[in-house]
Design an enzyme around this catalytic site. Sequence first.
Site, PDB file in Angstrom:
ATOM      1  N   ASP A 110       0.849  -1.195   0.000  1.00 36.81           N
ATOM      2  CA  ASP A 110       0.000   0.000   0.000  1.00 36.81           C
ATOM      3  C   ASP A 110       0.890   1.252   0.000  1.00 36.81           C
ATOM      4  O   ASP A 110       1.800   1.353   0.828  1.00 36.81           O
ATOM      5  CB  ASP A 110      -0.860  -0.047   1.280  1.00 36.81           C
ATOM      6  N   HIS A 111       0.666   2.176  -0.896  1.00 38.37           N
ATOM      7  CA  HIS A 111       1.443   3.423  -0.971  1.00 38.37           C
ATOM      8  C   HIS A 111       2.948   3.181  -0.990  1.00 38.37           C
ATOM      9  O   HIS A 111       3.705   3.748  -0.174  1.00 38.37           O
ATOM     10  CB  HIS A 111       1.095   4.381   0.181  1.00 38.37           C
TER      11      HIS A 111
ATOM     12  N   GLU B 292      -1.115   5.953  -8.502  1.00 36.85           N
ATOM     13  CA  GLU B 292      -1.940   7.013  -7.907  1.00 36.85           C
ATOM     14  C   GLU B 292      -1.713   8.354  -8.591  1.00 36.85           C
ATOM     15  O   GLU B 292      -0.580   8.725  -8.892  1.00 36.85           O
ATOM     16  CB  GLU B 292      -1.629   7.135  -6.415  1.00 36.85           C
TER      17      GLU B 292
ATOM     18  N   HIS C  73      -7.352   9.838   4.156  1.00 36.52           N
ATOM     19  CA  HIS C  73      -7.130   8.755   5.116  1.00 36.52           C
ATOM     20  C   HIS C  73      -7.562   9.199   6.507  1.00 36.52           C
ATOM     21  O   HIS C  73      -7.491  10.378   6.838  1.00 36.52           O
ATOM     22  CB  HIS C  73      -5.643   8.385   5.147  1.00 36.52           C
TER      23      HIS C  73
ATOM     24  N   HIS D 249      -9.340   5.168  -1.876  1.00 32.90           N
ATOM     25  CA  HIS D 249      -8.618   5.110  -0.605  1.00 32.90           C
ATOM     26  C   HIS D 249      -9.462   5.804   0.465  1.00 32.90           C
ATOM     27  O   HIS D 249     -10.434   6.473   0.149  1.00 32.90           O
ATOM     28  CB  HIS D 249      -7.259   5.807  -0.748  1.00 32.90           C
TER      29      HIS D 249
ATOM     30  N   VAL E 125      -9.607   0.068   3.422  1.00 32.76           N
ATOM     31  CA  VAL E 125     -10.060   0.346   4.788  1.00 32.76           C
ATOM     32  C   VAL E 125      -8.932   0.005   5.760  1.00 32.76           C
ATOM     33  O   VAL E 125      -8.390  -1.096   5.716  1.00 32.76           O
ATOM     34  CB  VAL E 125     -11.303  -0.507   5.145  1.00 32.76           C
ATOM     35  N   ASN E 126      -8.584   0.936   6.609  1.00 29.37           N
ATOM     36  CA  ASN E 126      -7.562   0.691   7.614  1.00 29.37           C
ATOM     37  C   ASN E 126      -8.012   1.223   8.982  1.00 29.37           C
ATOM     38  O   ASN E 126      -8.171   0.477   9.942  1.00 29.37           O
ATOM     39  CB  ASN E 126      -6.237   1.342   7.178  1.00 29.37           C
ATOM     40  N   THR E 127      -8.231   2.541   9.069  1.00 27.29           N
ATOM     41  CA  THR E 127      -8.536   3.177  10.364  1.00 27.29           C
ATOM     42  C   THR E 127      -9.708   2.504  11.086  1.00 27.29           C
ATOM     43  O   THR E 127      -9.674   2.315  12.303  1.00 27.29           O
ATOM     44  CB  THR E 127      -8.842   4.674  10.141  1.00 27.29           C
TER      45      THR E 127
HETATM   46  P1  13P Z   1      -8.493   4.673   6.045  1.00 30.90           P
HETATM   47  O1  13P Z   1      -7.412   4.511   7.073  1.00 30.90           O
HETATM   48  O2  13P Z   1      -9.067   6.017   6.043  1.00 30.90           O
HETATM   49  O3  13P Z   1      -9.515   3.574   6.150  1.00 30.90           O
HETATM   50  O4  13P Z   1      -7.773   4.532   4.623  1.00 30.90           O
HETATM   51  C1  13P Z   1      -7.100   3.348   4.290  1.00 30.90           C
HETATM   52  C2  13P Z   1      -6.334   3.491   3.026  1.00 30.90           C
HETATM   53  O5  13P Z   1      -6.723   4.181   2.111  1.00 30.90           O
HETATM   54  C3  13P Z   1      -5.059   2.768   2.903  1.00 30.90           C
HETATM   55  O6  13P Z   1      -4.411   3.078   1.731  1.00 30.90           O
END
Ligand code: 13P
Length: 287
Positions: free
Chosen positions: A84-85, A135, A177, A207, A230-232
């Site tokens: 990711d990134h 991106e 994010h 994202h 989705v991460n946070t």
């Molecule tokens: P969030 O942390 O806002 O869910 O975003 C995750 C993300 O885009 C990882 O690249």
Amino acid sequence: MLVSARDMLEKAREGKYAVGQFNINNLEWTKSILLTAEELKSPVILGVSEGAGKYMTGYKTVVGMVNGMLEELNITVPVALHLDHGSYDGCLKCIEAGFSSVMFDGSHYPIEENVAKTTELVKICKDKGLSLEAEVGSIGGEEDGVVGAGECADPDECKAIADLGIDFLAAGIGNIHGKYPANWAGLSFETLAAVKEKVGDMPLVLHGGTGIPADMIKKAISLGVAKINVNTECQLAFAEATRKYIEAGRDQQGKGFDPRKLLAPGADAIKATVKEKMELFGSVGKA
Ligand code: 13P
């Protein structure tokens, strides 16, 4: 066996649903996501940031852990392991370590340099059968307590990058994010439609999937978004469940804080979050 994310996202775009990318940080995260994907018969993408890769001791450890789980948990749904990134060097390291997909985030470079570096990576990924995400237009977010607005990508720049032969494109459409501020203007569907118009059938990536209202998610999918990150939201769910467990004082017999017990509520909370997202994105039963 890990697979490239290319086919699963082509199918998602055609079928008008999205595959979730859920970021992993440790064993519990990974296991919860894989078990939920298998239970719901959903394809899934495991996202690994460079920081999380380092935390897990390095990309080889991540590849070893994920491959071991696929076998020992009998996972049959398509799973991609995706950087990711990534920086240019990070992409090369993940390709070498056995990832099945990488994202090169060249959005902070001038467009010419983003094009040059993406072109190199297209060649390498095609040779090895990996999928590549690029991106355009940086995704905002919180940095040192300051929340930056998400940029809107230039549709012509999106076309220039898409035409290089990448597999899917993350275009900034006002997404960020982390949590969205109260005064967030929402996703720019105008930008999304203009990008789609230029890049045609290329699957698009959204994202910052945490906290976007369901109706906006659905509209984005209808306009060509086939992958949502989705991460946070998993982090918040994990932290809240762990906090409640500790506050309930379950260590009275001295055994309740055995890490296998301590981390179980958080792992269950991640499962619930992933399930909710897969249902919203429409990927359930699509494996
Ligand atoms: P969030 O942390 O806002 O869910 O975003 C995750 C993300 O885009 C990882 O690249």
